[in-house]
Design a protein around this motif. Structure first.
Motif, short mmCIF file in Angstrom:
data_model
loop_
_atom_site.label_atom_id
_atom_site.label_comp_id
_atom_site.label_asym_id
_atom_site.label_seq_id
_atom_site.Cartn_x
_atom_site.Cartn_y
_atom_site.Cartn_z
N VAL A 6 -30.72 15.00 -3.53
CA VAL A 6 -30.17 14.87 -4.88
C VAL A 6 -30.77 15.89 -5.85
O VAL A 6 -30.26 16.05 -6.97
N GLN A 7 -31.84 16.56 -5.47
CA GLN A 7 -32.63 17.33 -6.43
C GLN A 7 -31.82 18.36 -7.19
O GLN A 7 -31.82 18.40 -8.43
N ILE A 8 -31.15 19.25 -6.46
CA ILE A 8 -30.41 20.34 -7.12
C ILE A 8 -29.20 19.78 -7.86
O ILE A 8 -28.91 20.17 -9.00
N HIS A 9 -28.50 18.84 -7.25
CA HIS A 9 -27.29 18.30 -7.84
C HIS A 9 -27.58 17.58 -9.16
O HIS A 9 -26.88 17.78 -10.17
N ALA A 10 -28.61 16.74 -9.17
CA ALA A 10 -28.94 16.02 -10.40
C ALA A 10 -29.36 16.99 -11.51
O ALA A 10 -28.98 16.82 -12.68
#
Length: 745
Positions: free
Chosen positions: A258-262
């Protein structure tokens, strides 16, 4: 042979110190990353491909954007920086542009004021796909048959082979002439999921400086930061990560989820964004253990001396590289097992397919090869008419044994002692109680067709980063006065994934500084890199960094003069030291013969499994799973036993129930309804025999303990099942139909 464990300081090194998060987790009060909230927060969601291989013809987000409550819909065109990411090779698109290469690949993102609104918006995004032929057989990938998964690879290499590891040790032709008995077998390992408690989740908050603060459950904060900076087009000081509550990891959180997307959604909307996968999405959203097909051949003298091993390992890495390059290397390095084998020829292949991506999972390649070599060792013992434990003891590694890679084992290597301890343990009595027979409370059997089997296995793997990767960790320790008492603050980026590194750091400070009150600050990227909580390395490396910082503080305190610590702090104010612990450099193996000093250290574990099998119904009950393991130094004995029990449970799952079923590139069981993991009713008694043979290079003589139990537990159970049934059982997990539909030897 063993050293005693004792705690010189209350709740210091060697004590079974309670975990600070233990009561909170048991009561359900612990804050995991999925519990995070922020003022003005919106919810992020991911649209994923339904196809294992397809061309994206078009994406229409109009209807989704019109849905009330939707604040953003992003596609590949909205990625602000580098379009791809990856741990070792940046070949995975942040969002798919023109191709999808596995079922579940992210295609678009939505942010909305409610999670249900976000899910509804996903259904309104119109993606037009043109399905393409999918490559799903890893053998086709090796042979060069079928479509290319990547028409143009980031690393510039042709074909679908990610890496071929070639190891040549000794003279195999001469060894064949020496061997009196030769046996071979083909063995398979299914795709196992890490099955951690908490699905992927995180919270990204945009900052006034144009950067973003991200709170996420992960195994390696700084590597996440590195990949995020590239994708977001921001420098490290604008991408700040803090570890939030982690509900287990086991390798599945090494890769970005989720890191980049969030962060993209937060920067785009200017609002905090929370992303939290549901369980089915979690199965699609992280890597799994590589399924493997392996062929082993062993040659031995009639006296039971192994003279050679020849092996071919094929690991299916799925659509993207992840850590496949190093997973197949690790599996190949230890394809000869925990034995002194003078001649070896090993070929390991990891390949691309359109199956789900695979990467790190507890044991990291050595699990697969240990299953293969230990299964073939039992076949060799039968052919020789020799007790399988005696065969293993006769060939067991010792200190100084040279591995197939040419490296000599320079630390404790108690393989024979571990096996002997298990052999000397009394066998358990016949099962009784409601769970005592196969079938348990279901009352499916009364024991008419039950047979008992006993099986042994031993495993060895490297501890720490290998193959030329520097292994280092940074820690900062600060002494202050609080309420007139000395307090120590510890700050590292070491990820607490449930293994207990927070507790161990405090134990080290108490031991080194004699300070009772210790505060372990949240792990984040505001301190130096700690490396990954993987490879059974974090207690060694981060523990070494904390110890080093404490020793530096002791030296400063000595220079300051006489007086109690309280008096010195009152006069001189807070004292702080930062220390980088760096271990000896390893080296990559050469490409032609696979020779080189690739490893820092080695750890050994052995298991004896006792099983009852209803041969008519195919039901299995593991009655006991005894284990013996060298841990170097039990920093926290209770935590060490917990790690060993947990690893043994995952090995049991792989042996008899856990497999992510993939057919034609599509996952068929992405839920805990159909993907089975061991429950309390499945777990046997796990007696643990700890050896503490101090490693000469590590802090306190400790060694890694988290991964070795997963190596030998699975083959020990499989060997016990073979002993009970007389069947070959070449694949794990062993299913009831494998027992009832197979012919006896």
């Amino acid at each position: 042979m063993s050293t005693a464990t004792g705690a010189a300081t209350r709740d210091g090194v060697g004590a079974s110190t309670p975990r600070p998060d233990g009561r909170l987790k048991v009561r359900g009060d612990f804050a995991y990353s999925s519990d995070l909230r922020a003022e003005g927060m919106v919810w992020g969601a991911t649209l994923r491909s339904p196809h294992p291989s397809a061309r994206i013809v078009g994406i229409d987000t109009t209807a989704a954007l019109r849905l009330p409550g939707v604040v953003a819909v992003l596609t590949h065109e909205d990625v602000p920086g580098q379009a791809t990411y990856g741990m070792k090779v940046a070949d995975q698109p942040v969002l798919a542009a023109d191709r999808v290469r596995y079922q579940g690949e992210p295609v678009a993102l939505v942010a909305a004021d409610h999670p249900e609104t976000a899910r509804r918006a996903l259904a309104l995004i119109d993606v037009t796909y043109e399905e393409l032929p999918a490559l799903t057989d890893p053998e086709d990938a090796v042979r060069g048959v079928g479509p290319l998964v990547h028409e143009t690879r980031v690393d510039g290499r042709p074909g679908n082979v990610v890496r071929h590891v070639r190891i040549r040790h000794g003279d195999l032709d001469a060894a064949r002439r020496e061997a009196d008995v030769v046996v071979s077998g083909t063995y398979e390992v299914g795709m196992q999921d890490q099955a951690f408690l908490g699905p992927e989740s995180g919270l990204a908050i945009p900052a006034e400086d144009g950067g973003v603060d991200v709170y996420v459950s992960t195994q390696w904060l700084h590597d996440d930061q590195h990949q995020m900076c590239a994708a977001l087009g921001l420098p490290p000081d604008k991408v700040r990560l803090t570890l939030s509550g982690v509900g287990g990891a086991f390798g599945g959180r090494e890769d970005v989820s989720v890191q980049i997307h969030a962060a993209m959604l937060a920067l785009h909307t200017g609002r905090p964004v929370k992303m939290s996968y549901h369980r089915e999405e979690s199965f699609y959203g992280h890597v799994h253990r590589h399924p493997a097909r392996m062929w082993f051949e062993h040659g031995a003298t009639r006296e039971g001396r192994i003279v050679f091993v020849k092996a071919r390992l094929l690991f299916d890495g799925g659509a993207y590289t992840s850590t496949s390059q190093v997973v197949i290397a690790n599996g190949s390095y230890f394809a000869a097992g925990a034995y002194d084998v003078p001649h070896a020829e090993i070929d390991g292949f990891s390949v691309f397919t359109n199956n789900p991506p695979c990467g790190a999972m507890r044991g990291f390649g050595a699990v697969q090869s240990c299953y293969g070599v230990e299964s073939n060792l039992d076949k060799l013992a039968r052919e020789l008419g020799m007790d399988p434990v005696e065969l293993r003891v006769r060939n067991a590694m010792t200190t100084g044994t040279v591995l197939p890679t040419g490296q000599a084992v320079d630390g404790p290597a108690p393989a024979a002692e571990l096996l002997e301890r298990l052999r000397a343990r009394p066998l358990p009595p016949a099962g009784d109680g409601p769970f005592g027979t196969p079938g348990g409370l279901n009352n499916t059997s009364h024991g008419e067709g039950v047979r008992r089997g006993v099986g042994y296995a031993i495993g060895v793997k490297a501890i720490g980063f290998s193959g030329g990767v520097d292994d280092r960790s940074v820690a900062r320790v600060r002494l202050t006065l609080n309420g007139g008492e000395p307090v120590a603050e510890v700050h590292t980026a070491a990820a607490e994934c449930g293994q207990g590194i927070v507790t161990v750091q405090a134990q080290i400070v108490r031991t080194e500084l004699g300070v009772e009150r210790v505060v372990v600050l949240p792990a984040d990227t505001q301190v130096g890199d700690a490396g990954s909580s993987s490879a059974s390395r974090i207690t060694w490396m981060s523990g070494g960094a904390v110890q080093g910082a404490c020793k530096a503080l002791r030296e400063r305190i000595t220079v300051l003069g006489e007086g109690s610590l309280t008096e010195l702090l009152a006069v001189h104010g807070p004292l702080e030291e930062e220390y980088e612990y760096a271990h000896r450099r390893t080296h990559p193996v050469d490409a032609e013969r696979g020779q080189g000093d690739a490893h820092i250290a080695f750890a050994f574990a052995a298991h004896r499994a006792v099983v009852d099998v209803d041969t008519e119904l195919g039901l299995v009950k593991v009655v006991e799973l005894a284990t013996a393991q060298d841990v170097g130094k039990a920093m926290n004995p209770l935590a060490v036993e917990g790690q060993i029990e947990g690893g043994s449970a995952q090995g049991l799952g792989l042996a008899v129930m856990e497999e992510l079923r993939v057919e034609n590139g599509r996952v068929r069981n992405p839920s805990f309804t159909d993907y089975l993991i061991p429950t309390i009713a499945d777990m046997p008694h796990v007696p643990i025999d700890l050896l503490e043979l101090p490693h000469p290079d590590s802090p306190y003589g400790l060694n890694g303990v988290g991964e070795p139990p997963t190596l030998s537990s699975t083959p020990a159970i499989a060997n016990a099942l073979r002993a009970a049934t007389g069947l070959e059982l070449p694949k794990v997990p062993v299913r009831p139909e494998d027992i009832t539909h197979s012919e006896r030897r």
